[in-house]
Enzyme design. Structure first.
Site, mmCIF file in Angstrom:
data_model
loop_
_atom_site.group_PDB
_atom_site.id
_atom_site.type_symbol
_atom_site.label_atom_id
_atom_site.label_comp_id
_atom_site.label_asym_id
_atom_site.label_seq_id
_atom_site.Cartn_x
_atom_site.Cartn_y
_atom_site.Cartn_z
ATOM 1 N N THR A 97 0.876 -1.174 0.000
ATOM 2 C CA THR A 97 0.000 0.000 0.000
ATOM 3 C C THR A 97 0.915 1.226 0.000
ATOM 4 O O THR A 97 1.632 1.471 0.973
ATOM 5 C CB THR A 97 -0.901 0.026 1.249
ATOM 6 N N LYS A 172 -7.401 1.820 -3.237
ATOM 7 C CA LYS A 172 -7.103 1.407 -1.854
ATOM 8 C C LYS A 172 -7.283 2.605 -0.902
ATOM 9 O O LYS A 172 -7.729 2.446 0.231
ATOM 10 C CB LYS A 172 -5.672 0.855 -1.798
ATOM 11 N N LYS A 240 0.117 5.308 8.237
ATOM 12 C CA LYS A 240 0.841 5.427 6.962
ATOM 13 C C LYS A 240 -0.165 5.594 5.819
ATOM 14 O O LYS A 240 -0.043 6.487 4.980
ATOM 15 C CB LYS A 240 1.703 4.171 6.759
HETATM 16 N N1 LIG Z 1 -1.115 -6.611 7.510
HETATM 17 C C1 LIG Z 1 -2.285 -6.342 6.934
HETATM 18 O O1 LIG Z 1 -3.357 -6.696 7.443
HETATM 19 C C2 LIG Z 1 -2.310 -5.599 5.613
HETATM 20 C C3 LIG Z 1 -3.514 -5.556 4.892
HETATM 21 C C4 LIG Z 1 -3.553 -4.891 3.672
HETATM 22 C C5 LIG Z 1 -2.411 -4.259 3.204
HETATM 23 N N2 LIG Z 1 -1.259 -4.277 3.931
HETATM 24 C C6 LIG Z 1 -0.072 -3.593 3.379
HETATM 25 O O2 LIG Z 1 0.813 -4.577 2.874
HETATM 26 C C7 LIG Z 1 2.156 -4.145 3.076
HETATM 27 C C8 LIG Z 1 2.900 -5.191 3.905
HETATM 28 O O3 LIG Z 1 2.242 -5.346 5.145
HETATM 29 P P1 LIG Z 1 2.659 -6.510 6.182
HETATM 30 O O4 LIG Z 1 1.604 -6.530 7.224
HETATM 31 O O5 LIG Z 1 3.001 -7.757 5.438
HETATM 32 O O6 LIG Z 1 3.997 -5.874 6.799
HETATM 33 P P2 LIG Z 1 5.160 -6.581 7.643
HETATM 34 O O7 LIG Z 1 4.689 -7.841 8.274
HETATM 35 O O8 LIG Z 1 5.751 -5.525 8.513
HETATM 36 O O9 LIG Z 1 6.221 -6.982 6.516
HETATM 37 C C9 LIG Z 1 6.908 -6.025 5.784
HETATM 38 C C10 LIG Z 1 7.861 -6.742 4.848
HETATM 39 O O10 LIG Z 1 8.589 -5.772 4.088
HETATM 40 C C11 LIG Z 1 9.985 -5.934 4.277
HETATM 41 N N3 LIG Z 1 10.608 -4.613 4.232
HETATM 42 C C12 LIG Z 1 10.166 -3.479 4.838
HETATM 43 N N4 LIG Z 1 10.994 -2.457 4.558
HETATM 44 C C13 LIG Z 1 11.959 -2.939 3.748
HETATM 45 C C14 LIG Z 1 13.095 -2.361 3.122
HETATM 46 N N5 LIG Z 1 13.376 -1.050 3.257
HETATM 47 N N6 LIG Z 1 13.887 -3.159 2.391
HETATM 48 C C15 LIG Z 1 13.605 -4.470 2.244
HETATM 49 N N7 LIG Z 1 12.544 -5.086 2.807
HETATM 50 C C16 LIG Z 1 11.736 -4.321 3.550
HETATM 51 C C17 LIG Z 1 10.117 -6.605 5.624
HETATM 52 O O11 LIG Z 1 11.359 -7.237 5.744
HETATM 53 P P3 LIG Z 1 11.916 -7.714 7.190
HETATM 54 O O12 LIG Z 1 11.344 -9.074 7.417
HETATM 55 O O13 LIG Z 1 13.389 -7.724 7.042
HETATM 56 O O14 LIG Z 1 11.442 -6.687 8.201
HETATM 57 C C18 LIG Z 1 8.931 -7.571 5.576
HETATM 58 O O15 LIG Z 1 9.235 -8.688 4.783
HETATM 59 C C19 LIG Z 1 2.079 -2.753 3.732
HETATM 60 O O16 LIG Z 1 2.154 -1.769 2.756
HETATM 61 C C20 LIG Z 1 0.712 -2.774 4.391
HETATM 62 O O17 LIG Z 1 0.168 -1.465 4.535
HETATM 63 C C21 LIG Z 1 -1.168 -4.962 5.114
#
Ligand SMILES: NC(=O)c1ccc[n+]([C@@H]2O[C@H](COP(=O)([O-])OP(=O)(O)OC[C@H]3O[C@@H](n4cnc5c(N)ncnc54)[C@H](OP(=O)(O)O)[C@@H]3O)[C@@H](O)[C@H]2O)c1
Length: 289
Positions: A97, A172, A240
């Site tokens: 997102t 979104k 965010k």
């Molecule tokens: N969680 C939800 O319910 C949900 C629902 C809809 C949309 N989203 C969106 O989907 C996206 C991911 O969400 P998530 O919940 O999966 O987040 P998350 O669990 O915090 O995972 C983030 C991922 O991105 C990687 N990452 C972050 N910054 C990075 C960087 N600078 N360089 C390389 N890798 C990086 C992290 O690596 P590390 O493992 O090394 O930290 C991890 O693999 C976000 O944009 C969020 O807003 C989430």
């Protein structure tokens, strides 16, 4: 079966990449924290790479699901970024997102190399990612969408092209704007029911069959009444997303008074240490007053 790369094995990316592998696609993963990639490979029998560029080399489709605009730039651009490893004719799909501006920036970077680029944020949360029941809102060229859609179907129940680059992210934003005011309304209703001396659980059993019904009401009223917030879609992520919405509204002139207010309420939840709480934690502010 396609040769695919998946970059970012977080709460969402880990199971999404798993669905690709489960459907028989040849998947190479990259994750910044290597231990997660090792765990994924042990579970799904794919391969892992040392950089996004290496993961993307030879892939027909490259998927990313990281945090914010800068995180996407970190894995997509630069000498070790995914685009550097991709060949002309391949398609890059970003499930993060992020802003519509970033989507257009990536499309331009891809075009220079003959790579199709889609912005494809998702809705449905961790449960949707695990169950393969995500809604995917896509922006970009129709030809790239037509090629990537069957692959995204591995984890999507509704995968829809909304228009040119940035349209997925704009869609979104509408989703998040609609949720923000709704969750605050639900919190106010729940708190009112308790203070009015009603059986709040019974109240929601009744009104969830009527015009006030919503996904948030169905899925969150019980935990809100129990004061449980340690799960779900994090307040940090919501802030965010709302920041992206408010920035975009500065550009297009849309008025977002309730969204701006709810964003401030979430800021207060963060200040109370609730950055990782579910977005339903708006209730916390009312209950503790
Ligand atoms: N969680 C939800 O319910 C949900 C629902 C809809 C949309 N989203 C969106 O989907 C996206 C991911 O969400 P998530 O919940 O999966 O987040 P998350 O669990 O915090 O995972 C983030 C991922 O991105 C990687 N990452 C972050 N910054 C990075 C960087 N600078 N360089 C390389 N890798 C990086 C992290 O690596 P590390 O493992 O090394 O930290 C991890 O693999 C976000 O944009 C969020 O807003 C989430």
């Amino acid at each position: 079966m396609a040769k695919a790369a998946f970059i970012g094995l977080g709460v969402m990316g880990y199971p999404m990449a798993g669905h690709l592998a489960a459907k028989g696609h040849d998947v190479t993963v990259f994750n910044r924290t290597a231990a997660k990639a090792e765990r994924w490979v042990a579970e799904h029998k794919g391969r892992r790479a040392a950089t996004p560029r290496e993961a993307a080399a030879g892939a027909e489709f490259v998927f990313t699901c990281v945090g914010n605009d800068d995180d996407v730039r970190a894995v997509a651009l630069g000498p070790d970024g995914a685009l550097a490893g991709m060949s002309s004719g391949a398609v890059f799909v970003d499930h993060t997102t992020a802003s519509a501006g970033l989507a257009r920036e990536l499309e331009a970077a891809g075009k220079a190399k003959g790579i199709g680029v889609l912005d494809a944020p998702v809705s449905g949360g961790e449960a949707g990612a695990k169950n393969g029941r995500l809604t995917v809102m896509v922006g970009g060229e129709p030809a790239s969408f037509d090629r990537a859609e069957p692959i995204m179907d591995c984890y999507g129940i509704s995968v829809m092209r909304m228009g040119p680059a940035g349209s997925g992210q704009l869609t979104k934003m509408v989703n998040q704007i609609c949720i923000a005011g709704l969750v605050q309304g639900l919190a106010e209703g729940a708190n009112f029911a308790v203070r009015a001396g009603l059986d709040a659980k019974k109240v929601f059993d009744v009104i969830s069959k009527g015009a006030a019904q919503s996904w948030q009401m169905e899925n969150r009223h019980t935990t809100m009444l129990e004061g449980k917030y340690d799960f779900g879609f994090a307040v940090d992520w919501m802030r965010k997303d709302l920041g992206i919405c408010l920035d975009e509204a500065e550009r297009n002139g849309a008025r977002l008074p309730v969204t701006a207010l709810v964003d401030q309420f979430y800021k207060e939840v963060q200040a109370r240490g609730g950055g990782r709480y579910d977005t339903s934690s708006l209730m916390l502010l009312l209950a503790k007053l």
